[in-house]
Motif scaffolding. Structure first.
Motif, mmCIF file in Angstrom:
data_model
loop_
_atom_site.group_PDB
_atom_site.id
_atom_site.type_symbol
_atom_site.label_atom_id
_atom_site.label_comp_id
_atom_site.label_asym_id
_atom_site.label_seq_id
_atom_site.Cartn_x
_atom_site.Cartn_y
_atom_site.Cartn_z
ATOM 1 N N LEU A 132 -2.098 41.202 111.763
ATOM 2 C CA LEU A 132 -3.543 41.031 111.688
ATOM 3 C C LEU A 132 -4.239 42.368 111.460
ATOM 4 O O LEU A 132 -3.977 43.349 112.161
ATOM 5 C CB LEU A 132 -4.052 40.414 113.000
ATOM 6 C CG LEU A 132 -5.525 40.012 113.077
ATOM 7 C CD1 LEU A 132 -5.844 38.924 112.071
ATOM 8 C CD2 LEU A 132 -5.865 39.542 114.492
ATOM 9 N N LEU A 133 -5.132 42.382 110.482
ATOM 10 C CA LEU A 133 -6.044 43.505 110.288
ATOM 11 C C LEU A 133 -7.436 43.036 110.678
ATOM 12 O O LEU A 133 -7.926 42.025 110.167
ATOM 13 C CB LEU A 133 -6.055 43.956 108.827
ATOM 14 C CG LEU A 133 -7.116 45.025 108.516
ATOM 15 C CD1 LEU A 133 -6.632 46.390 108.983
ATOM 16 C CD2 LEU A 133 -7.473 45.057 107.042
ATOM 17 N N VAL A 134 -8.088 43.762 111.579
ATOM 18 C CA VAL A 134 -9.447 43.450 112.017
ATOM 19 C C VAL A 134 -10.382 44.511 111.459
ATOM 20 O O VAL A 134 -10.167 45.709 111.671
ATOM 21 C CB VAL A 134 -9.555 43.408 113.551
ATOM 22 C CG1 VAL A 134 -10.991 43.084 113.971
ATOM 23 C CG2 VAL A 134 -8.582 42.391 114.133
ATOM 24 N N ILE A 178 -11.331 40.489 119.584
ATOM 25 C CA ILE A 178 -10.287 39.799 118.819
ATOM 26 C C ILE A 178 -9.011 40.626 118.806
ATOM 27 O O ILE A 178 -7.896 40.087 118.978
ATOM 28 C CB ILE A 178 -10.775 39.509 117.391
ATOM 29 C CG1 ILE A 178 -11.885 38.451 117.418
ATOM 30 C CG2 ILE A 178 -9.633 39.049 116.494
ATOM 31 C CD1 ILE A 178 -12.627 38.287 116.101
ATOM 32 N N ALA A 179 -9.125 41.944 118.621
ATOM 33 C CA ALA A 179 -7.943 42.804 118.617
ATOM 34 C C ALA A 179 -7.230 42.755 119.960
ATOM 35 O O ALA A 179 -5.997 42.694 120.029
ATOM 36 C CB ALA A 179 -8.339 44.245 118.284
ATOM 37 N N ARG A 180 -7.998 42.778 121.043
ATOM 38 C CA ARG A 180 -7.396 42.711 122.381
ATOM 39 C C ARG A 180 -6.668 41.382 122.586
ATOM 40 O O ARG A 180 -5.520 41.351 123.050
ATOM 41 C CB ARG A 180 -8.488 42.865 123.443
ATOM 42 C CG ARG A 180 -7.964 42.742 124.872
ATOM 43 C CD ARG A 180 -9.085 42.620 125.881
ATOM 44 N NE ARG A 180 -8.553 42.624 127.237
ATOM 45 C CZ ARG A 180 -8.930 41.787 128.196
ATOM 46 N NH1 ARG A 180 -9.847 40.865 127.952
ATOM 47 N NH2 ARG A 180 -8.408 41.867 129.402
ATOM 48 N N VAL A 220 -1.352 44.471 115.410
ATOM 49 C CA VAL A 220 -2.764 44.492 115.049
ATOM 50 C C VAL A 220 -3.180 45.901 114.658
ATOM 51 O O VAL A 220 -2.796 46.881 115.299
ATOM 52 C CB VAL A 220 -3.638 44.018 116.238
ATOM 53 C CG1 VAL A 220 -5.114 44.053 115.872
ATOM 54 C CG2 VAL A 220 -3.225 42.628 116.699
ATOM 55 N N LEU A 221 -4.000 45.990 113.611
ATOM 56 C CA LEU A 221 -4.689 47.232 113.283
ATOM 57 C C LEU A 221 -6.166 46.910 113.175
ATOM 58 O O LEU A 221 -6.555 45.979 112.462
ATOM 59 C CB LEU A 221 -4.191 47.838 111.981
ATOM 60 C CG LEU A 221 -4.728 49.239 111.616
ATOM 61 C CD1 LEU A 221 -3.733 49.991 110.732
ATOM 62 C CD2 LEU A 221 -6.081 49.185 110.890
#
Length: 417
Positions: A11-13, A23-25, A34-35
């Motif tokens: 996932l790229l946020v 969302i990243a957390r 995640v990045l």
């Protein structure tokens, strides 16, 4: 791009505000790689320009947004439990103003507000005599009756940073001053170009999914990731606040009704000041260059002058700040009535790599927004872990006696003002 040499992220946020960091957390805690990229600093836009409240939104009841209010009130209690060191209870005094909403109507709204969200931690609404201390020396004598209800105050920028810290501790990469340049689909993955704004060098990453949490910049991110439609329903609304020398000595806040049916808060702020806001003005400029107008400053001064004995004018303002709310608004109408509901638009053309675009929302519901975003992405990313953020304290939230105090015990509350 050399696919063999570039590892694929889950996932790229895009966007380091409260929604992006939330969302990243959540994603990192479910075991996803995640990045998160943010072109400025964490919480540097809308998320740090709020009225700094964790609240249900009493006035949204008048627009029949019962689901939004219920969700926000339930989240108020969740967030108070997981972040008691940066969120604390506050009592709000609502004077009854003749000629506006009738007293029975206000009391009915407060009854619903007390019960619709399953309130457990905070005290209920009560009626108060405004001609008795401490309000008699603060408010104009024409205000005799008022209501006192509960909501919470939050250190909004710290809320963003703590979500990012927890995401990083769970394995996410958090890159600030890193701009999203563009993305294109390559079957089941995205080829994404980012720019390091310190060196101005671009680099490539590959991701199975992209989340656009760009806030007021979401429309641009949408276009640069090949959105099939236009973000025509994204409405930018400016909210401005002023800070003046302290107008009252106690630790309660005030919420004032105005003839235009908007409300304005007056909140104790940093011990020696009062924070007053907010406005709702349509905005079509650069979100990064937003600032208060002279008309907004005068509006806020005039609004509180109807209630306080001590009058203020623009010359008394010691600081201002403004932010741009990215609201999803299909109905039109005036800016203050635009819904604070969030909308998650999933673009997964023919089962290819998905992009999830986040529009709207409010700081109180960032965590449930993140959960909903992950559920939208579950079919594509294939993770099995369920929701977890509602019971896991944010960093520092589990330190004994971390809270600033509460209405639950007898010990003196350590007020931050």
């Amino acid at each position: 791009m050399d696919a063999a040499a570039t590892p694929t992220l889950d996932l790229l946020v895009v966007g380091g505000g409260v929604n992006g960091c939330g969302i990243a957390r959540d994603a990192a805690g479910r075991g996803l790689s995640v990045l998160l990229c943010e072109k400025g600093d964490l919480g540097g836009g809308t998320s740090s320009a709020s009225t700094k409240l964790i609240h249900g939104g009493l006035r949204y009841l008048e627009h029949y947004e019962f689901r939004l209010v219920r969700e926000a009130l339930m989240e108020r209690e969740v967030l108070l439990r997981i972040a008691p060191h940066i969120i604390w209870p506050m009592r709000f005094v609502l004077p009854h103003a003749g000629g506006l909403r009738p007293a029975w109507f206000v009391r009915l709204g407060l009854f619903i507000y007390d019960h619709i969200g399953g309130r457990k931690l905070l005290p209920p609404t009560e009626t108060v005599n405004l001609r008795a201390a401490p309000h008699d020396s603060v408010l104009e004598p024409k205000f005799a009756k008022g209501f006192v209800y509960s909501d919470c105050w939050v250190q909004d920028a710290r809320l963003v940073v703590l979500n990012a810290m927890d995401a990083a501790e769970r394995g996410a990469q958090i890159r600030v001053r890193t701009e999203f340049v563009g993305a294109r689909r390559d079957g089941a993955t995205w080829d994404v170009t980012l720019r390091d704004l310190a060196s101005m060098q671009t680099f490539e990453v590959r991701a199975r999914a992209v989340v656009n949490a760009g806030g007021p910049w979401a429309g641009g991110v949408y276009a640069r990731s090949g959105g099939r439609n236009t973000a025509a329903d994204l409405r930018l609304v400016k909210g401005s606040h002023i800070v003046v020398p302290r107008l009252f000595p106690h630790d309660k806040a005030y919420i004032f009704q105005n003839p235009d049916r908007r409300i304005v808060f007056a909140i104790p702020y940093e011990r020696a000041f009062t924070l007053i806001g907010t406005t709702d003005v349509d905005y079509d400029g650069d979100p990064g260059a937003v600032e208060i107008s002279a008309d907004e400053t005068q509006y806020l001064c005039s609004a509180v002058n109807q209630y306080f004995r001590s009058k203020i004018e623009p010359a008394d303002v010691v600081w201002t700040y403004s932010g741009v709310r990215p609201l999803y608004d299909e109905a039109g109408g005036d800016a203050s009535s635009a819904s604070r509901e969030y909308v998650l638009e999933l673009d997964d053309v023919g089962g290819q790599a998905p992009a999830l675009h986040v529009f709207g929302g409010k700081i109180t519901t960032y965590r449930t927004l993140a959960e909903a975003a992950l559920e939208k992405l579950r079919p594509a990313l294939g993770f099995s872990n369920g929701s977890w953020t509602g019971t896991a304290p944010l960093p520092g939230g589990d330190i004994p006696d971390a809270a600033f105090g509460s209405f639950l015990g007898d010990r003196q509350r350590a007020t931050p003002w």
